[in-house]
Design an enzyme around this catalytic site. Structure first.
Site, PDB file in Angstrom:
ATOM      1  N   GLU A  66      34.569  12.988  58.540  1.00  0.00           N
ATOM      2  CA  GLU A  66      35.212  11.699  58.828  1.00  0.00           C
ATOM      3  C   GLU A  66      36.684  11.728  58.409  1.00  0.00           C
ATOM      4  O   GLU A  66      37.546  11.186  59.105  1.00  0.00           O
ATOM      5  CB  GLU A  66      34.452  10.581  58.102  1.00  0.00           C
ATOM      6  CG  GLU A  66      33.078  10.366  58.732  1.00  0.00           C
ATOM      7  CD  GLU A  66      32.208   9.400  57.955  1.00  0.00           C
ATOM      8  OE1 GLU A  66      32.007   9.638  56.743  1.00  0.00           O
ATOM      9  OE2 GLU A  66      31.749   8.407  58.538  1.00  0.00           O
ATOM     10  N   GLU A  96      24.329  12.294  57.132  1.00  0.00           N
ATOM     11  CA  GLU A  96      23.979  11.073  56.405  1.00  0.00           C
ATOM     12  C   GLU A  96      22.562  10.608  56.694  1.00  0.00           C
ATOM     13  O   GLU A  96      21.873  10.072  55.824  1.00  0.00           O
ATOM     14  CB  GLU A  96      24.977   9.953  56.730  1.00  0.00           C
ATOM     15  CG  GLU A  96      26.357  10.141  56.109  1.00  0.00           C
ATOM     16  CD  GLU A  96      27.299  11.018  56.922  1.00  0.00           C
ATOM     17  OE1 GLU A  96      26.833  11.716  57.857  1.00  0.00           O
ATOM     18  OE2 GLU A  96      28.510  11.023  56.625  1.00  0.00           O
TER      19      GLU A  96
END
Ligand code: 3HC
Ligand code: NAI
Length: 699
Positions: free
Chosen positions: A105, A125
């Protein structure tokens, strides 16, 4: 050190330096933000490169911070990424080895990305019961295309950088370097080539579209629903990616944030995060330092080419380690060899193994009838019949022939590893390696530490376990070690439930609804009911006061041993594993109840689950207290990897912690009042009683 700053002429290089994987904890985020601001303020700097020191670009957000205020403290990950994206000078991510979660990210917030080949790229995640929470669901579909991005987000699986770079129209990578070693040189050259390019490209400005829009997301939802029934995160991943295609970037970001925070507080995510650390902690032994020098394990010998010996051999062959198998008769060797070959051939047929790999593996396997041929092996694992006298004969032979320093292991499931060790003149080299059946499939390995087992033997076998891709947990010596000692109590409770009014099917369904891979009676049929019968017969002698239901003995007296005899608690059709309820078994249970004068009562699924799971928990508390297990999380790992306990519950100890130990103890007091149950067993183990009274937890 968490990040360092170095000017290379007109390019500033910011290196994440937070070992072991450059997790983006608060101090690291602060250091990177400071470094970006410093580069911004320095007029001589024209471009900024962000990279990672050591074995990763970044493994993502610091999972240890989750649930603590630190993860939100500024600069939080979102703010840091916004700072990078808003830089007036181009920021280039120089990526290598591992780029995961928040690491990816962060890179997506950079203006350009230069990656080394072979980098593992993932948004994992979902494996922690979450979704990417710092823009991953909004930026990756823009950079990579909606479908490949959603696949990565929902699966959490890593994909190699060079594979991603081949996707048509992808904007994730601006360059894949020639080699990993040339990364910095190429990243610096790239930075200089774009130093004056304006406007700065931002992933957030790219479109995220799917030509089939609604239909595609409906399809994705259906797929995900079928695959992840106990986990809320995968469906939320689909929602978030869909939002990237429908909402403005800032609104999509807000939506992602809301979903991320909601998932963070679910029991499922807490359980998965617990397991992430529990799995890694299991390999650490409190009194064995991590720098203990290891014995070299290059070749392995296996005694006994039966069910377990063959499966154990396959683990080593798969890892490229030569194996020599010994039996007493050539026919037994031939049988063992044929079974191994058949297992591999089945994998080849299914396309899971290439023919040349199969041949390479078989070439590493040799056999012998003579102990003298084993002397050079570094590790020998005994998997012969489960009788102490047979083990004694084998270990005496091993003591005679094996070279000094070789590790002598037993796969015994019930015998005393200390006695086995004392059959040799080198008990310090003896250890239990308790594989689970089928040994080439099951991930769990209980490493049984004898009284005299040397520390370097323990350290070595833990490292070997990792090499053969097992999850190893250390157990002290006791009857049944961690897993089977607990399952005995679980089985006993199952018997009481039948006596009181349940059918095997009702109990199994309740446990399977709870999430167990298999209820206790289906599991008995799979493992063989005769095994439990043999153990009970021993117990009737050793512990005549211990209370048992006799139903399972009656079943075995009928020869209903389970799948292997085509009949157990259920019936089985040859070649199939479906459990078909059998009216005679139900009648047998009813007749037994009647003979004891028991009036049947309706037992709720909740009571079934609690009695079975808490029987595991209470025995586990004794195991912990006696030091048989080093830590509660090890017990969770044993049950998840060896007994099909549901991962979303985080293991029996984590489940009890989640419920609150006070409540668990109260339930045990209630169960103790039941005259058909075993009041003595339901006395909470002292450790459990103490933790409950203190308002404390196991983990
Ligand atoms: N945070 C904190 N610690 C981490 C970590 C992380 N993200 N990733 C790994 N570690 C720690 C491990 O706990 C372990 O610590 P220990 O030595 O004290 O036991 C150590 O790093 C080494 O880990 P491994 O044994 O797993 O090392 P490997 O080299 O085999 O694997 C890895 C490295 C591929 C990075 C692997 O550790 C991994 O998959 N880590 C998890 C990555 C992950 O899930 N990242 C996403 C985090 S969530 C996120 O980013 C949220 C964001 O979207 C907002
Ligand atoms: P098995 O009966 O399938 O295999 C045993 C093999 O050992 C046979 O091939 C036999 O010929 C050979 N053998 C017997 N005595 C020998 C000797 N003196 N020298 C050389 N070979 C000899 O048994 P299985 O199931 O493989 O079990 C082996 C060991 O593994 C036992 O200790 C058992 O308790 C343990 N174990 C079994 C599990 C299972 O689910 N089957 C699970 C975990 C451990």
């Amino acid at each position: 050190m968490t990040a360092n700053y170095q000017a290379h002429g007109d390019v500033a290089v910011i290196t994440l330096d937070n070992p072991p994987v450059n997790g983006l904890g608060l101090a690291t985020r602060q250091a990177v933000a400071d470094a970006v601001n410093r580069a911004q303020a320095d007029e001589a700097i024209k471009a900024i490169v962000i990279t990672g020191a050591g074995k990763a670009f970044s493994g993502g957000a610091d999972i240890k911070e989750f649930g603590s205020p630190k993860s939100l403290q500024e600069p939080n990950l979102l703010s840091l990424i916004a700072l990078v994206e808003g830089s007036t000078k181009p920021v280039i991510a120089a990526i290598h080895s591992v780029m995961m979660g928040g690491g990816l990210e962060l890179a997506l917030g950079c203006h350009y990305r230069v990656a080394a080949p072979g980098t593992n790229v993932a948004l994992p995640e979902v494996k922690l019961g979450l979704l990417p929470g710092a823009g991953g669901t909004q930026r990756l579909p823009r950079a990579l295309g909606v479908e490949p991005a959603l696949n990565m987000i929902v699966s959490g699986e890593p994909v190699k950088s060079e594979m991603l770079a081949m996707l048509p129209g992808q904007k994730l990578f601006d360059k894949i370097t020639a080699t990993p070693a040339s990364l910095m040189d190429e990243a610096l050259a790239f930075a200089r080539s774009v130093a004056d390019v304006r406007p700065l490209p931002k992933v957030r400005d790219l479109p995220a579209r799917h030509p089939q829009g609604d239909a595609y997301f409906q399809f994705a939802r259906n797929m995900v629903k079928g695959m992840s029934k106990n986990f809320p995160a995968p469906a939320k991943c689909v929602d978030a990616v869909e939002a990237a295609t429908k909402k403005k970037f800032v609104d999509g970001m807000a939506y992602e944030r809301e979903l991320f925070i909601n998932l963070m507080w679910t029991a499922e995510s807490r359980s998965l995060r617990h397991l992430f650390f529990a799995e890694r902690a299991a390999s650490k032994i409190p009194d064995v330092p991590s720098d203990t020098s290891l014995r070299d394990i290059k070749t392995v010998a296996i005694i006994g080419a039966g069910t377990m010996g063959g499966g154990i051999a396959m683990n080593f062959l798969n890892a490229g380690i030569p194996v020599k198998m010994l039996e007493m008769k050539q026919e037994a060797l031939d049988r063992g060899l044929a079974t191994i070959a058949k297992n591999y051939e089945a994998q080849v047929k299914k396309g899971k193994l290439k023919q040349d790999k199969y041949e390479q593996r078989m070439a590493l396997l040799s056999t012998t009838l003579s102990y003298d041929d084993l002397s050079a092996a570094d590790l020998v694992i005994e998997a012969v019949f489960e009788e102490l006298s047979v083990k004694q004969a084998v270990f005496k032979e091993l003591d005679r022939v094996m070279k000094l320093g070789a590790i002598l292991a037993s796969n015994t499931s019930t015998l005393d590893v200390n006695s086995i060790a004392n059959f040799t003149a080198r008990p310090q080299d003896v250890v239990g390696l308790h594989f689970f059946s089928p040994a080439n499939v099951m991930k769990l390995l209980e490493v049984v530490r004898g009284e005299k087992t040397a520390k370097d033997v323990m350290a070595t076998v833990m490292a070997v376990a990792k090499k053969i891709r097992k999850t190893a947990v250390v157990s002290g010596v006791c009857d049944g070690f961690i897993g089977n000692r607990m399952i005995e109590q679980y089985g006993r409770q199952g018997g009481f439930l039948l006596d009181e009014g349940c059918t095997p099917e009702q109990v199994d369904k309740a446990m399977e609804k709870f999430g167990m891979a298999m209820g206790p009676f289906r599991m008995g049929d799979l493992a063989g009911n005769d095994i439990g019968w043999a153990i009970r017969k021993r117990r009737y002698q050793e512990k005549p006061h211990m209370k048992y239901s006799k139903t399972a003995d009656l079943l075995c007296e009928k020869g209903r041993f389970g799948q292997k005899t085509g009949a157990g608690w259920y019936d089985y059709v040859a070649g199939k594993r479906d459990a078909i309820p059998n009216a005679e078994v139900v009648a047998m249970i009813e007749a037994h109840r009647k003979s004891l004068g028991i009036t049947t009562r309706k037992i709720s699924d909740e009571e079934i689950v609690q009695r079975l799971v808490f029987s595991l928990v209470n025995e586990a508390a004794h195991i912990l207290e006696e030091g048989i297990a080093n830590k509660a999380s090890d017990i969770d790992i044993v049950y998840i990897f060896g007994y099909g306990f549901p991962a979303h519950r985080g293991g029996p100890m984590n489940y009890a912690d989640e419920l609150g130990l006070f409540n668990v103890v109260q339930a045990m007091h209630r169960f103790a009042q039941n005259p058909l149950d075993d009041a003595a067993f339901w006395q909470p183990a002292p450790l459990l009683a103490r933790l409950a009274a203190e308002g404390n937890k196991f983990n």
